[in-house]
Design a protein around this motif. Structure first.
Motif, PDB file in Angstrom:
ATOM      1  N   GLU A  45      63.550  65.403  61.287  1.00  0.00           N
ATOM      2  CA  GLU A  45      64.885  66.050  61.554  1.00  0.00           C
ATOM      3  C   GLU A  45      64.725  67.696  61.306  1.00  0.00           C
ATOM      4  N   ALA A  46      63.902  67.943  60.236  1.00  0.00           N
ATOM      5  CA  ALA A  46      63.986  69.360  60.060  1.00  0.00           C
ATOM      6  C   ALA A  46      62.646  70.217  60.758  1.00  0.00           C
ATOM      7  N   ASN A  47      61.977  69.296  61.477  1.00  0.00           N
ATOM      8  CA  ASN A  47      60.669  69.882  62.386  1.00  0.00           C
ATOM      9  C   ASN A  47      59.906  70.390  61.226  1.00  0.00           C
ATOM     10  N   LYS A  48      59.655  69.909  60.318  1.00  0.00           N
ATOM     11  CA  LYS A  48      58.649  70.600  59.068  1.00  0.00           C
ATOM     12  C   LYS A  48      57.690  69.711  58.645  1.00  0.00           C
ATOM     13  N   ARG A  49      56.777  70.141  57.991  1.00  0.00           N
ATOM     14  CA  ARG A  49      55.825  69.213  57.178  1.00  0.00           C
ATOM     15  C   ARG A  49      55.614  69.676  55.981  1.00  0.00           C
ATOM     16  N   ARG A  50      55.223  68.730  55.259  1.00  0.00           N
ATOM     17  CA  ARG A  50      55.187  69.240  53.579  1.00  0.00           C
ATOM     18  C   ARG A  50      54.183  70.421  53.518  1.00  0.00           C
ATOM     19  N   SER A  51      54.535  71.336  53.027  1.00  0.00           N
ATOM     20  CA  SER A  51      53.800  72.627  52.860  1.00  0.00           C
ATOM     21  C   SER A  51      53.685  73.330  51.666  1.00  0.00           C
ATOM     22  N   LEU A  52      54.586  72.766  50.544  1.00  0.00           N
ATOM     23  CA  LEU A  52      54.596  73.638  49.256  1.00  0.00           C
ATOM     24  C   LEU A  52      53.174  73.487  48.594  1.00  0.00           C
ATOM     25  N   VAL A  53      52.525  72.346  48.302  1.00  0.00           N
ATOM     26  CA  VAL A  53      51.116  72.118  48.051  1.00  0.00           C
ATOM     27  C   VAL A  53      50.058  72.802  48.680  1.00  0.00           C
ATOM     28  N   ARG A  54      50.166  72.724  50.104  1.00  0.00           N
ATOM     29  CA  ARG A  54      49.188  73.326  50.734  1.00  0.00           C
ATOM     30  C   ARG A  54      49.255  74.899  50.681  1.00  0.00           C
ATOM     31  N   THR A  55      50.389  75.420  50.745  1.00  0.00           N
ATOM     32  CA  THR A  55      50.596  76.768  50.421  1.00  0.00           C
ATOM     33  C   THR A  55      50.101  77.308  49.132  1.00  0.00           C
ATOM     34  N   ILE A  56      50.143  76.508  48.180  1.00  0.00           N
ATOM     35  CA  ILE A  56      49.638  76.601  46.645  1.00  0.00           C
ATOM     36  C   ILE A  56      48.017  76.735  46.705  1.00  0.00           C
ATOM     37  N   ARG A  57      47.540  75.781  47.497  1.00  0.00           N
ATOM     38  CA  ARG A  57      46.022  75.572  47.504  1.00  0.00           C
ATOM     39  C   ARG A  57      45.400  76.822  48.379  1.00  0.00           C
ATOM     40  N   LYS A  58      46.318  77.092  49.224  1.00  0.00           N
ATOM     41  CA  LYS A  58      45.770  78.254  50.134  1.00  0.00           C
ATOM     42  C   LYS A  58      45.567  79.571  49.095  1.00  0.00           C
ATOM     43  N   MET A  96      38.855  74.956  39.579  1.00  0.00           N
ATOM     44  CA  MET A  96      37.980  74.540  40.538  1.00  0.00           C
ATOM     45  C   MET A  96      37.932  73.076  40.629  1.00  0.00           C
ATOM     46  N   ASP A  97      38.298  72.304  39.336  1.00  0.00           N
ATOM     47  CA  ASP A  97      38.300  70.939  39.703  1.00  0.00           C
ATOM     48  C   ASP A  97      39.194  70.442  40.789  1.00  0.00           C
ATOM     49  N   GLY A  98      40.330  71.049  40.618  1.00  0.00           N
ATOM     50  CA  GLY A  98      41.593  70.758  41.708  1.00  0.00           C
ATOM     51  C   GLY A  98      41.212  71.078  43.026  1.00  0.00           C
ATOM     52  N   LEU A  99      40.675  72.147  43.167  1.00  0.00           N
ATOM     53  CA  LEU A  99      40.120  72.713  44.699  1.00  0.00           C
ATOM     54  C   LEU A  99      39.153  71.825  44.978  1.00  0.00           C
ATOM     55  N   ALA A 100      38.269  71.475  44.312  1.00  0.00           N
ATOM     56  CA  ALA A 100      37.038  70.746  44.803  1.00  0.00           C
ATOM     57  C   ALA A 100      37.635  69.213  45.061  1.00  0.00           C
ATOM     58  N   ARG A 101      38.551  68.651  44.255  1.00  0.00           N
ATOM     59  CA  ARG A 101      38.951  67.145  44.520  1.00  0.00           C
ATOM     60  C   ARG A 101      39.780  67.315  45.653  1.00  0.00           C
ATOM     61  N   LYS A 102      40.196  68.173  46.290  1.00  0.00           N
ATOM     62  CA  LYS A 102      41.224  68.088  47.498  1.00  0.00           C
ATOM     63  C   LYS A 102      40.148  68.387  48.677  1.00  0.00           C
ATOM     64  N   SER A 103      39.423  69.576  48.254  1.00  0.00           N
ATOM     65  CA  SER A 103      38.383  69.989  49.370  1.00  0.00           C
ATOM     66  C   SER A 103      39.025  70.283  50.889  1.00  0.00           C
ATOM     67  N   ILE A 104      39.942  70.930  50.675  1.00  0.00           N
ATOM     68  CA  ILE A 104      40.639  71.622  51.865  1.00  0.00           C
ATOM     69  C   ILE A 104      40.062  72.900  52.458  1.00  0.00           C
ATOM     70  N   ARG A 105      39.964  72.626  53.803  1.00  0.00           N
ATOM     71  CA  ARG A 105      39.286  73.910  54.268  1.00  0.00           C
ATOM     72  C   ARG A 105      40.388  74.625  54.871  1.00  0.00           C
ATOM     73  N   TYR A 106      40.465  76.055  54.893  1.00  0.00           N
ATOM     74  CA  TYR A 106      41.759  76.761  55.414  1.00  0.00           C
ATOM     75  C   TYR A 106      40.766  77.616  56.362  1.00  0.00           C
ATOM     76  N   THR A 107      40.945  77.157  57.631  1.00  0.00           N
ATOM     77  CA  THR A 107      40.163  77.987  58.575  1.00  0.00           C
ATOM     78  C   THR A 107      41.294  78.338  59.789  1.00  0.00           C
ATOM     79  N   GLY A 108      42.423  78.120  59.515  1.00  0.00           N
ATOM     80  CA  GLY A 108      43.572  78.665  60.260  1.00  0.00           C
ATOM     81  C   GLY A 108      44.177  77.546  61.079  1.00  0.00           C
TER      82      GLY A 108
END
Length: 112
Positions: A45-58, A96-108
């Motif tokens: 309904e809001a046309n959104k995605r969960r973005s809070l954790v993604r923004t913090i990781r970025k 580092m553990d948190g970033l490695a666990r998620k292993s998200i690549r931010y390529t845009g």
């Protein structure tokens, strides 16, 4: 989110952040809790995605890039490379553990 670059995000904290993100999305259109709408329906309904954790990781990843290039005290703190014996008990979780666990690549690009 002030200072989120230095947060250590465990699985519990990540779940709480995601719940907070959903709470924000429910409060904006004033959806009461008795409406019994699922999270997916609210997101659609809001046309959104969960973005809070993604923004913090970025933000953490960009901050980590700056710190790793400098090689000063911040580098020692984040990597945990101190001399001497470590204390008893479970190892403390590092950024580092948190970033490695998620292993998200931010390529845009969008994550699937």
């Amino acid at each position: 989110m002030y200072g989120c670059k230095a947060w250590t995000i465990s699985k519990q904290i990540q779940n709480k952040l995601e719940a907070t993100d959903m709470w924000f999305l429910r409060r904006m259109p004033r959806i009461p809790w008795i409406a019994k709408k699922t999270n997916e329906r609210v997101l659609n309904e809001a046309n959104k995605r969960r973005s809070l954790v993604r923004t913090i990781r970025k933000r953490q990843a960009t901050f980590l890039g700056h710190v790793m290039r400098r090689g000063k005290l911040e580098y020692l703190v984040i990597t945990g490379k101190f001399e001497g014996k470590r204390s008893r008990g479970r190892k403390r979780e590092k950024i580092m553990d948190g970033l490695a666990r998620k292993s998200i690549r931010y390529t845009g690009r969008r994550q699937r």
